[in-house]
Design an enzyme around this catalytic site. Structure first.
Site, PDB file in Angstrom:
ATOM      1  N   CYS A   9     -80.467  42.304  34.830  1.00 45.99           N
ATOM      2  CA  CYS A   9     -81.381  41.982  35.967  1.00 45.99           C
ATOM      3  C   CYS A   9     -82.753  41.654  35.404  1.00 45.99           C
ATOM      4  O   CYS A   9     -83.704  41.004  35.911  1.00 45.99           O
ATOM      5  CB  CYS A   9     -81.489  42.993  37.055  1.00 45.99           C
ATOM      6  SG  CYS A   9     -79.959  42.560  38.017  1.00 45.99           S
ATOM      7  N   GLY A  95     -63.398  44.763  27.633  1.00 46.43           N
ATOM      8  CA  GLY A  95     -64.623  45.038  26.673  1.00 46.43           C
ATOM      9  C   GLY A  95     -65.912  44.529  27.371  1.00 46.43           C
ATOM     10  O   GLY A  95     -66.746  44.415  26.593  1.00 46.43           O
ATOM     11  N   HIS A 100     -73.249  43.267  34.497  1.00 51.34           N
ATOM     12  CA  HIS A 100     -73.924  42.443  35.185  1.00 51.34           C
ATOM     13  C   HIS A 100     -72.972  41.130  34.786  1.00 51.34           C
ATOM     14  O   HIS A 100     -72.924  40.716  33.320  1.00 51.34           O
ATOM     15  CB  HIS A 100     -75.327  42.306  35.142  1.00 51.34           C
ATOM     16  CG  HIS A 100     -75.984  41.035  35.705  1.00 51.34           C
ATOM     17  ND1 HIS A 100     -77.185  41.198  36.363  1.00 51.34           N
ATOM     18  CD2 HIS A 100     -75.642  39.776  35.736  1.00 51.34           C
ATOM     19  CE1 HIS A 100     -77.673  40.179  36.995  1.00 51.34           C
ATOM     20  NE2 HIS A 100     -76.715  39.213  36.705  1.00 51.34           N
ATOM     21  N   HIS A 102     -71.593  37.890  33.210  1.00 49.97           N
ATOM     22  CA  HIS A 102     -71.983  37.026  32.355  1.00 49.97           C
ATOM     23  C   HIS A 102     -71.015  36.448  31.723  1.00 49.97           C
ATOM     24  O   HIS A 102     -70.071  36.842  31.357  1.00 49.97           O
ATOM     25  CB  HIS A 102     -73.145  37.704  31.293  1.00 49.97           C
ATOM     26  CG  HIS A 102     -72.063  38.944  30.807  1.00 49.97           C
ATOM     27  ND1 HIS A 102     -72.398  40.153  31.014  1.00 49.97           N
ATOM     28  CD2 HIS A 102     -71.645  39.046  29.254  1.00 49.97           C
ATOM     29  CE1 HIS A 102     -71.600  41.205  30.242  1.00 49.97           C
ATOM     30  NE2 HIS A 102     -71.242  40.242  29.314  1.00 49.97           N
ATOM     31  N   HIS A 104     -70.092  34.319  27.920  1.00 52.26           N
ATOM     32  CA  HIS A 104     -70.422  34.140  26.752  1.00 52.26           C
ATOM     33  C   HIS A 104     -70.177  32.613  26.394  1.00 52.26           C
ATOM     34  O   HIS A 104     -69.192  32.158  26.840  1.00 52.26           O
ATOM     35  CB  HIS A 104     -69.788  34.947  25.657  1.00 52.26           C
ATOM     36  CG  HIS A 104     -70.082  36.487  25.799  1.00 52.26           C
ATOM     37  ND1 HIS A 104     -70.847  37.211  25.015  1.00 52.26           N
ATOM     38  CD2 HIS A 104     -69.659  37.304  26.780  1.00 52.26           C
ATOM     39  CE1 HIS A 104     -70.649  38.685  25.148  1.00 52.26           C
ATOM     40  NE2 HIS A 104     -70.165  38.709  26.305  1.00 52.26           N
TER      41      HIS A 104
END
Ligand code: AMP
Ligand code: ZN
Length: 116
Positions: A9, A95, A100, A102, A104
């Site tokens: 954030c 993991g 938040h 996300h 990859h």
């Protein structure tokens, strides 16, 4: 507005510096600061969702939009043709370290075939 004490954030609010690769009203993408591949971006909704468990029906347009951003970034960072991997770690066993949501985006080299 009450903002959660959340590193992503803070990146979205530019309170913490990051190398931003893309931004619009709903999404921000930035370089992972501990890259695991030559191209390692994190694509996040600005809205503080914790992980995929928070992605209820009302967010399906947002996630569709986010994946469109992933596709666009893969092309801009030159890995669309060579190939890439999109990962969202969810919860402890998945993991997930940063709480938040996300995604990859990893590419730029042959990634290990192994998952898990
Ligand atoms: P995960 O294990 O899926 O929660 O991954 C969190 C990712 O966030 C890791 O790859 C970290 O390297 C990355 N990360 C943590 N803090 C930052 C930051 N300030 N800027 C960029 N990436 C970060
Ligand atoms: Zn957050």
């Amino acid at each position: 507005m009450n903002v959660p004490d959340c590193i992503f954030c803070k990146i979205a609010l530019r309170e913490i510096p990051s190398e931003i690769a893309y931004e619009d009203d709903e999404i921000i993408a930035f370089k992972d600061n501990q890259p695991l591949a030559p191209v390692h971006l994190l694509i996040i909704p600005k809205n503080h969702l914790i992980n995929l468990n928070d992605v209820t029906l009302e967010y399906e347009n947002l996630i569709g939009h986010l994946l469109g951003v992933v596709r666009r970034l893969a092309s801009e960072f030159g890995v669309a043709e060579s190939g890439y991997r999109v990962v969202t770690n969810t919860g402890t066993d998945g993991g997930q370290v940063v709480g938040h949501l996300h995604f990859h985006l990893l590419g730029g080299q042959a990634l290990e075939a192994k998952i898990g």
